[in-house]
Design an enzyme around this catalytic site. Sequence first.
Site, mmCIF file in Angstrom:
data_model
loop_
_atom_site.group_PDB
_atom_site.id
_atom_site.type_symbol
_atom_site.label_atom_id
_atom_site.label_comp_id
_atom_site.label_asym_id
_atom_site.label_seq_id
_atom_site.Cartn_x
_atom_site.Cartn_y
_atom_site.Cartn_z
ATOM 1 N N TRP B 89 -16.577 -3.067 -35.073
ATOM 2 C CA TRP B 89 -16.066 -3.621 -33.818
ATOM 3 C C TRP B 89 -16.374 -2.737 -32.626
ATOM 4 C CZ3 TRP B 89 -15.572 -8.510 -33.794
ATOM 5 C CH2 TRP B 89 -15.289 -9.171 -34.995
ATOM 6 N N ASP B 159 -9.252 -1.053 -27.908
ATOM 7 C CA ASP B 159 -9.176 -2.341 -28.602
ATOM 8 C C ASP B 159 -8.221 -2.149 -29.768
ATOM 9 O OD1 ASP B 159 -9.455 -4.589 -30.147
ATOM 10 O OD2 ASP B 159 -11.593 -4.323 -30.554
ATOM 11 N N LYS B 183 -4.748 -10.910 -35.544
ATOM 12 C CA LYS B 183 -4.576 -9.998 -36.666
ATOM 13 C C LYS B 183 -3.102 -9.643 -36.851
ATOM 14 C CE LYS B 183 -8.977 -9.649 -37.564
ATOM 15 N NZ LYS B 183 -9.494 -10.399 -38.715
#
Lengths: 348, 348
Positions: B89, B159, B183
């Site tokens: 990511w 993030d 999530k």
Amino acid sequence: MPLAVLERAQRDMLDWNGSGASVMEQSHRGKRFGELAAQTEADLRQLMAIPDDYAVLFLQGGATQHFAQIPMNLAAADGSADYLITGHWGEKAASEAAPYVRVNVAASSKAQNYLRMPPREEWQLDPNAAYVHYTSNETIHGVEYHDIPDVGDVPLVADMSSNILSEPIDVSRFGLIYAGAQKNIGPAGFVVMVMRRDLLQRATRPMARILRYAEHAAAGSMLNTPNTWGWYITGLTLQWLKEQGGLAAMAERNRVKAETLYRAIDGSGGYYRNPVDVAARSRMNVPFTLHDSTLDAVFLQESEAAGLMALKGHKALGGMRASLYNAVPPEAVEALTGFMQDFAKRHG
Amino acid sequence: MPLAVLERAQRDMLDWNGSGASVMEQSHRGKRFGELAAQTEADLRQLMAIPDDYAVLFLQGGATQHFAQIPMNLAAADGSADYLITGHWGEKAASEAAPYVRVNVAASSKAQNYLRMPPREEWQLDPNAAYVHYTSNETIHGVEYHDIPDVGDVPLVADMSSNILSEPIDVSRFGLIYAGAQKNIGPAGFVVMVMRRDLLQRATRPMARILRYAEHAAAGSMLNTPNTWGWYITGLTLQWLKEQGGLAAMAERNRVKAETLYRAIDGSGGYYRNPVDVAARSRMNVPFTLHDSTLDAVFLQESEAAGLMALKGHKALGGMRASLYNAVPPEAVEALTGFMQDFAKRHG
């Protein structure tokens, strides 16, 4: 939203499709969600008779984000685009596009307070424009195109947020159709886009992959985690539309609903008024005023007490506004017109 | 997602908060939704102890869209930003940012297959960077920062998609925190952002209003129609977190869950293996392999039959991956480790 859709969503909440979990807990890469996604696209293609050379995208950000993203994707950095402006949302589309494309206002009815369509013979279309953008139905001003604008060979881009799926349309006349789902489909935060595939290659300026429609198309709208709940509710709504007889049946139902309400307004001897040119009146959003605006608050209070919701007009216009989206049953319009007649008698 | 949240959403589906309609049918400008929105922000501020000089934004597009939007908003067109890359990511964040800012990879553990953190003394930070970006937990690679990186006076951007709300953090150490909600919060298509207010003024390049965080902040995250369902489910999840005792209680619960699973892996005599450096192991996502990969398919089949879901590892790594997000109860981890021990005996 249709009651049947909500009831189904309620039933599925803890155990969707035999998965033992909510649809919100499914991996979007899983088999079950993949089937939902494919079925939703197939149902949309069937309902709208979408030709094979058009991609279907399911996106996020509301129509407003795509006001900005469409010029990024369809126009070169030094290109221009034509805008037909017939109300608040058309203005907004042009203003969000302006950082990314030279905006040419090819037609506007702003000087007429958006009460009519700009006559076709006055449009200043540029044959070299990257596209022509218009808003097929203006939610706030209650004006709607009843024919697809003829703009020659330049790709036609339509914001159909508030009248998509309300009637059959000839998709092949368009370069790109897009709609925020929250008006005539259901869930906010979900966007439906139908795009001629050749236009996917238009994006040449440097930009992130996540902003490129071609990348979303190549990834089956799963370039990143999609709004899975929005996709699911949209899928249920499309199934409901098919059960209702598809878009031809919805068009007839919507025609009758709109006629019923406009007849009640026009037949009220001036008690109620809709100022929009008859030829431009929206089948979806009907703004109207009372002959005496000091009665507005009473009207809103009594109508809400009678179970008629959300009749307050947009703050830009004041007065009232009735929305007659697909999910509004004809009986609700009858109830409204009955209430209006009764109100006029009691407060005459 | 917590069962209590789903049950509440199910109960509310046809009549939310006495409105006689679904939360999806509420106007986001209405009084009822306004209260929900304000309560959700207040609960987030309380749970995360967010200082007053930070704005809270509720957005769309997933973390991926903000990979692109953050540089647009925080960096000048000719500026640069530092990226700390510890997995998939982080790579993606840097690559989506690249069209909008000069990306300086200040640290990366790619050469170590993302199995450990890049040592602090090797980071090549630029004191003139617009910001430093990092991914606090890497979902696929199962690596997590256990301390907030010290980057001096340059705004730190995190993030936190996969570990937000999993433990108390010192928000004042950050310039911007963002997270896709799917999530550790719940609904996909919803983004939570916490941003130091002075940074809202950083956006100077020409861009659409809808892409400017300052405009979203000024409009209370209602610059356009928000993902109202996502907002609602997030609100229910925050209430649930408060009922559980807040983030300190979740941190303890998450610590015990992770310890239980890592102990089962490390104590299996090599039958199961997690290759990540112990100091970098994630509390949220635990990838592991079997000593004999030909047993993978059997493990997945038997574990699913035993009611243990979604254990298949990401295709980039293969093997297995267990996610231990807030909503996963300790009993589910006990069930998993029990199954793993039993499986090892039977297939030893």
